[in-house]
Scaffold this motif. Structure first.
Motif, PDB file in Angstrom:
ATOM      1  N   ILE A   1       0.842  -1.188   0.000  1.00 47.71           N
ATOM      2  CA  ILE A   1       0.000   0.000   0.000  1.00 47.71           C
ATOM      3  C   ILE A   1       0.881   1.243   0.000  1.00 47.71           C
ATOM      4  O   ILE A   1       2.002   1.226   0.512  1.00 47.71           O
ATOM      5  N   ARG A   2       0.354   2.298  -0.585  1.00 51.83           N
ATOM      6  CA  ARG A   2       1.127   3.537  -0.666  1.00 51.83           C
ATOM      7  C   ARG A   2       0.280   4.712  -0.221  1.00 51.83           C
ATOM      8  O   ARG A   2      -0.956   4.651  -0.200  1.00 51.83           O
ATOM      9  N   ILE A   3       0.956   5.792   0.094  1.00 51.61           N
ATOM     10  CA  ILE A   3       0.304   7.048   0.440  1.00 51.61           C
ATOM     11  C   ILE A   3       0.293   7.906  -0.820  1.00 51.61           C
ATOM     12  O   ILE A   3       1.355   8.190  -1.383  1.00 51.61           O
ATOM     13  N   PRO A   4      -0.864   8.322  -1.306  1.00 50.80           N
ATOM     14  CA  PRO A   4      -0.889   9.142  -2.528  1.00 50.80           C
ATOM     15  C   PRO A   4      -0.223  10.490  -2.296  1.00 50.80           C
ATOM     16  O   PRO A   4      -0.441  11.132  -1.259  1.00 50.80           O
ATOM     17  N   MET A   5       0.597  10.908  -3.241  1.00 52.58           N
ATOM     18  CA  MET A   5       1.324  12.169  -3.122  1.00 52.58           C
ATOM     19  C   MET A   5       1.294  12.913  -4.457  1.00 52.58           C
ATOM     20  O   MET A   5       1.205  12.294  -5.516  1.00 52.58           O
ATOM     21  N   LYS A   6       1.404  14.239  -4.376  1.00 52.26           N
ATOM     22  CA  LYS A   6       1.328  15.066  -5.588  1.00 52.26           C
ATOM     23  C   LYS A   6       2.581  15.918  -5.803  1.00 52.26           C
ATOM     24  O   LYS A   6       2.713  16.542  -6.842  1.00 52.26           O
ATOM     25  N   GLY A   7       3.466  15.975  -4.827  1.00 50.61           N
ATOM     26  CA  GLY A   7       4.598  16.883  -4.930  1.00 50.61           C
ATOM     27  C   GLY A   7       5.747  16.331  -5.749  1.00 50.61           C
ATOM     28  O   GLY A   7       5.621  15.323  -6.455  1.00 50.61           O
ATOM     29  N   HIS A   8       6.883  16.983  -5.627  1.00 56.27           N
ATOM     30  CA  HIS A   8       8.056  16.610  -6.408  1.00 56.27           C
ATOM     31  C   HIS A   8       8.857  15.483  -5.770  1.00 56.27           C
ATOM     32  O   HIS A   8       9.575  14.757  -6.459  1.00 56.27           O
ATOM     33  N   ILE A   9       8.757  15.335  -4.445  1.00 56.89           N
ATOM     34  CA  ILE A   9       9.499  14.285  -3.748  1.00 56.89           C
ATOM     35  C   ILE A   9       8.641  13.027  -3.724  1.00 56.89           C
ATOM     36  O   ILE A   9       7.475  13.058  -3.350  1.00 56.89           O
ATOM     37  N   GLY A  10       9.248  11.904  -4.109  1.00 61.25           N
ATOM     38  CA  GLY A  10       8.463  10.691  -4.299  1.00 61.25           C
ATOM     39  C   GLY A  10       8.335   9.782  -3.107  1.00 61.25           C
ATOM     40  O   GLY A  10       7.735   8.710  -3.208  1.00 61.25           O
ATOM     41  N   SER A  11       8.898  10.170  -1.963  1.00 66.48           N
ATOM     42  CA  SER A  11       8.807   9.283  -0.807  1.00 66.48           C
ATOM     43  C   SER A  11       8.803  10.095   0.479  1.00 66.48           C
ATOM     44  O   SER A  11       9.217  11.255   0.503  1.00 66.48           O
ATOM     45  N   LEU A  12       8.336   9.451   1.537  1.00 67.59           N
ATOM     46  CA  LEU A  12       8.306  10.066   2.863  1.00 67.59           C
ATOM     47  C   LEU A  12       9.282   9.347   3.781  1.00 67.59           C
ATOM     48  O   LEU A  12       9.616   8.181   3.567  1.00 67.59           O
ATOM     49  N   ASN A  13       9.704  10.040   4.817  1.00 68.89           N
ATOM     50  CA  ASN A  13      10.557   9.379   5.794  1.00 68.89           C
ATOM     51  C   ASN A  13       9.746   8.314   6.540  1.00 68.89           C
ATOM     52  O   ASN A  13       8.517   8.350   6.583  1.00 68.89           O
ATOM     53  N   ALA A  14      10.449   7.299   7.078  1.00 67.90           N
ATOM     54  CA  ALA A  14       9.795   6.111   7.636  1.00 67.90           C
ATOM     55  C   ALA A  14       8.805   6.465   8.738  1.00 67.90           C
ATOM     56  O   ALA A  14       7.696   5.913   8.793  1.00 67.90           O
ATOM     57  N   ALA A  15       9.181   7.378   9.623  1.00 71.20           N
ATOM     58  CA  ALA A  15       8.301   7.730  10.742  1.00 71.20           C
ATOM     59  C   ALA A  15       7.039   8.438  10.254  1.00 71.20           C
ATOM     60  O   ALA A  15       5.942   8.201  10.763  1.00 71.20           O
ATOM     61  N   VAL A  16       7.182   9.305   9.261  1.00 76.53           N
ATOM     62  CA  VAL A  16       6.020  10.015   8.716  1.00 76.53           C
ATOM     63  C   VAL A  16       5.089   9.024   8.015  1.00 76.53           C
ATOM     64  O   VAL A  16       3.857   9.071   8.180  1.00 76.53           O
ATOM     65  N   ALA A  17       5.658   8.117   7.228  1.00 76.72           N
ATOM     66  CA  ALA A  17       4.841   7.114   6.538  1.00 76.72           C
ATOM     67  C   ALA A  17       4.082   6.256   7.544  1.00 76.72           C
ATOM     68  O   ALA A  17       2.892   5.963   7.363  1.00 76.72           O
ATOM     69  N   ALA A  18       4.766   5.840   8.613  1.00 72.71           N
ATOM     70  CA  ALA A  18       4.114   5.028   9.646  1.00 72.71           C
ATOM     71  C   ALA A  18       2.978   5.800  10.296  1.00 72.71           C
ATOM     72  O   ALA A  18       1.923   5.233  10.620  1.00 72.71           O
ATOM     73  N   SER A  19       3.166   7.100  10.493  1.00 72.00           N
ATOM     74  CA  SER A  19       2.133   7.927  11.120  1.00 72.00           C
ATOM     75  C   SER A  19       0.885   8.027  10.244  1.00 72.00           C
ATOM     76  O   SER A  19      -0.245   7.863  10.713  1.00 72.00           O
ATOM     77  N   ILE A  20       1.091   8.300   8.951  1.00 73.13           N
ATOM     78  CA  ILE A  20      -0.054   8.475   8.048  1.00 73.13           C
ATOM     79  C   ILE A  20      -0.807   7.158   7.862  1.00 73.13           C
ATOM     80  O   ILE A  20      -2.040   7.095   7.963  1.00 73.13           O
ATOM     81  N   LEU A  21      -0.078   6.086   7.617  1.00 70.33           N
ATOM     82  CA  LEU A  21      -0.724   4.787   7.420  1.00 70.33           C
ATOM     83  C   LEU A  21      -1.377   4.301   8.715  1.00 70.33           C
ATOM     84  O   LEU A  21      -2.488   3.752   8.706  1.00 70.33           O
ATOM     85  N   GLY A  22      -0.684   4.506   9.819  1.00 67.26           N
ATOM     86  CA  GLY A  22      -1.250   4.108  11.112  1.00 67.26           C
ATOM     87  C   GLY A  22      -2.516   4.866  11.425  1.00 67.26           C
ATOM     88  O   GLY A  22      -3.491   4.300  11.944  1.00 67.26           O
ATOM     89  N   TYR A  23      -2.531   6.145  11.085  1.00 68.01           N
ATOM     90  CA  TYR A  23      -3.735   6.952  11.315  1.00 68.01           C
ATOM     91  C   TYR A  23      -4.898   6.422  10.483  1.00 68.01           C
ATOM     92  O   TYR A  23      -6.032   6.336  10.974  1.00 68.01           O
ATOM     93  N   ASP A  24      -4.643   6.061   9.225  1.00 72.49           N
ATOM     94  CA  ASP A  24      -5.755   5.599   8.402  1.00 72.49           C
ATOM     95  C   ASP A  24      -6.282   4.255   8.889  1.00 72.49           C
ATOM     96  O   ASP A  24      -7.483   3.981   8.812  1.00 72.49           O
TER      97      ASP A  24
END
Length: 250
Positions: free
Chosen positions: A214-237
């Motif tokens: 699974i991925r977090i949809p993104m629209k900006g220029h950077i194609g990935s998030l740092n591990a802690a941020v990704a865990a936060s967003i996915l964990g929240y959902d």
């Protein structure tokens, strides 16, 4: 007797409140303000020795820059077994929600994930014994004391552990840029969310062990998030979907 060290006001406070054995608390002279008074009060109530030391001695003692003028000598943090995490979820009559960290090496990321996981009601975290960060003073400090409450298991082989979790009824979801949009996936069941390391992500073998990416949809220029941020967003959902599902049942 082996001792560990924790540093920072929240870390020391939560260690006291959680009942972790504390051998001695050290204060830098002059650090008598705010939450320090509460820590001193609790230490006296629980009979924990407290010692003020001059600045030079204190700075020679601490291991992180975020000590906030206080540190404590404590018993080593005990790791648990994976079954302890599953039994914890069962005791709460909840579907297991586990975070699995594959070769995560940054203490800042690990501490942040522990703090996030505690906020979301994650039942436990699984880490690797090799090529991964353990529970260090920096991790405890960044977790703001959440490391005192989170069940953390260390395993020799993450891939085989994921197989065991699948055999026990968990869906293994891997965070990966090539996965399905997380907002389009049902995340309400028993789940092990796998977060990859800072450099190489999940790795080929771990990707293959996942039931779904699974991925977090993104629209900006950077194609990935740092591990802690990704865990936060996915964990929240995951927790959002669970709360929404439970609300629909009532």
């Amino acid at each position: 007797m082996r001792k560990d060290q924790i540093e920072g006001r929240n870390a020391v406070m939560e260690a006291i409140l959680a009942g972790r054995p504390i051998y001695k608390i050290y204060l830098k002279k002059g650090e008598r303000h705010g939450v320090i008074f509460r820590i001193m009060e609790l230490a006296r109530e629980k009979g924990i020795p407290l010692q003020e030391v001059d600045a030079d001695a204190f700075y020679a003692m601490v291991r992180t820059s975020g000590h906030q003028g206080i540190c404590a000598a404590v018993s080593p943090r005990e790791y648990v077994e994976v079954d302890d995490i599953l039994n914890h979820a069962d005791s709460l009559k909840e579907d297991p929600f586990i975070m699995v960290l594959n070769e995560l090496t940054d203490p800042q990321n690990f501490g942040s994930i522990i703090r996030t996981a505690d906020c979301f009601g994650v039942h436990g975290i699984i880490i690797s014994k090799n090529r991964a960060c353990g529970i260090t003073p920096s991790v405890v400090k960044v977790s703001a004391g959440a490391a005192e409450y989170m069940k953390i298991a260390r395993v020799t082989n993450i891939a085989s552990t994921l197989e065991d979790l699948k055999n026990k009824g968990l869906w293994v979801m891997g965070a990966d840029a090539e996965g399905r949009d997380c907002f389009d996936v049902d995340l309400t069941g028993p789940i092990a969310l796998v977060i990859g390391g800072e450099d190489k992500g999940l790795g080929r073998l771990i990707r293959e062990k996942c039931d779904m990416l699974i991925r977090i949809p993104m629209k900006g220029h950077i194609g990935s998030l740092n591990a802690a941020v990704a865990a936060s967003i996915l964990g929240y959902d995951i927790i959002r979907q669970r709360l929404s599902k439970n609300a629909g049942k009532s």
